[in-house]
Design a protein around this motif. Structure first.
Motif, PDB file in Angstrom:
ATOM      1  N   ARG A   9      -0.697  -3.434  -4.994  1.00  0.00           N
ATOM      2  CA  ARG A   9       0.468  -4.321  -5.122  1.00  0.00           C
ATOM      3  C   ARG A   9       1.779  -3.552  -5.004  1.00  0.00           C
ATOM      4  O   ARG A   9       2.773  -4.086  -4.515  1.00  0.00           O
ATOM      5  N   THR A  10       1.791  -2.297  -5.437  1.00  0.00           N
ATOM      6  CA  THR A  10       3.034  -1.521  -5.400  1.00  0.00           C
ATOM      7  C   THR A  10       3.301  -0.937  -4.022  1.00  0.00           C
ATOM      8  O   THR A  10       4.407  -1.069  -3.479  1.00  0.00           O
ATOM      9  N   TRP A  11       2.314  -0.285  -3.432  1.00  0.00           N
ATOM     10  CA  TRP A  11       2.500   0.401  -2.158  1.00  0.00           C
ATOM     11  C   TRP A  11       1.654  -0.181  -1.043  1.00  0.00           C
ATOM     12  O   TRP A  11       1.411   0.474  -0.023  1.00  0.00           O
ATOM     13  N   GLY A  12       1.222  -1.424  -1.196  1.00  0.00           N
ATOM     14  CA  GLY A  12       0.365  -2.043  -0.188  1.00  0.00           C
ATOM     15  C   GLY A  12       1.060  -2.278   1.134  1.00  0.00           C
ATOM     16  O   GLY A  12       0.418  -2.269   2.194  1.00  0.00           O
ATOM     17  N   ASP A  13       2.386  -2.474   1.131  1.00  0.00           N
ATOM     18  CA  ASP A  13       3.101  -2.706   2.377  1.00  0.00           C
ATOM     19  C   ASP A  13       3.101  -1.464   3.260  1.00  0.00           C
ATOM     20  O   ASP A  13       3.265  -1.561   4.479  1.00  0.00           O
ATOM     21  N   MET A  14       2.910  -0.283   2.693  1.00  0.00           N
ATOM     22  CA  MET A  14       2.828   0.935   3.497  1.00  0.00           C
ATOM     23  C   MET A  14       1.495   1.033   4.229  1.00  0.00           C
ATOM     24  O   MET A  14       1.390   1.761   5.201  1.00  0.00           O
ATOM     25  N   LEU A  15       0.494   0.312   3.761  1.00  0.00           N
ATOM     26  CA  LEU A  15      -0.823   0.373   4.393  1.00  0.00           C
ATOM     27  C   LEU A  15      -0.903  -0.501   5.636  1.00  0.00           C
ATOM     28  O   LEU A  15      -1.742  -0.257   6.511  1.00  0.00           O
ATOM     29  N   VAL A  28      -1.899  -0.046  -7.427  1.00  0.00           N
ATOM     30  CA  VAL A  28      -1.505   0.711  -6.231  1.00  0.00           C
ATOM     31  C   VAL A  28      -1.386  -0.214  -5.030  1.00  0.00           C
ATOM     32  O   VAL A  28      -0.432  -0.117  -4.243  1.00  0.00           O
TER      33      VAL A  28
END
Length: 78
Positions: free
Chosen positions: A69-75, A67
């Motif tokens: 690595r996949t959606w970390g840029d949204m955090l 999670v």
């Protein structure tokens, strides 16, 4: 009003449950250390709850990495 009492236990009472006899181990002199480890530690029924706990912990850890690595840029705020 009279209170009820349980019948006294007999002196030669046995437990109300049956205990299972210990399982006989099949000893193979040609068994390798790896197969003995798998039989005694991984597939043994008495170790099932601990093995499930370990698999659950590793799965949650791996899912957290996936999670992040996949959606970390949204955090991270842009």
């Amino acid at each position: 009003m009279a209170s009820r009492r349980a019948a006294p236990a007999p002196t030669n009472a046995t437990p109300a449950f049956f205990t299972t006899p210990p399982r006989r181990q099949l000893v193979d002199p040609n068994e390798s250390a790896l197969s003995r480890f798998i039989r005694e530690q991984i597939t043994a029924p008495e170790k099932l709850s601990g093995n499930i706990s370990i698999v659950t912990g590793v799965s949650v850890f791996a899912a957290g990495i996936f999670v992040a690595r996949t959606w970390g840029d949204m955090l991270v705020p842009a």
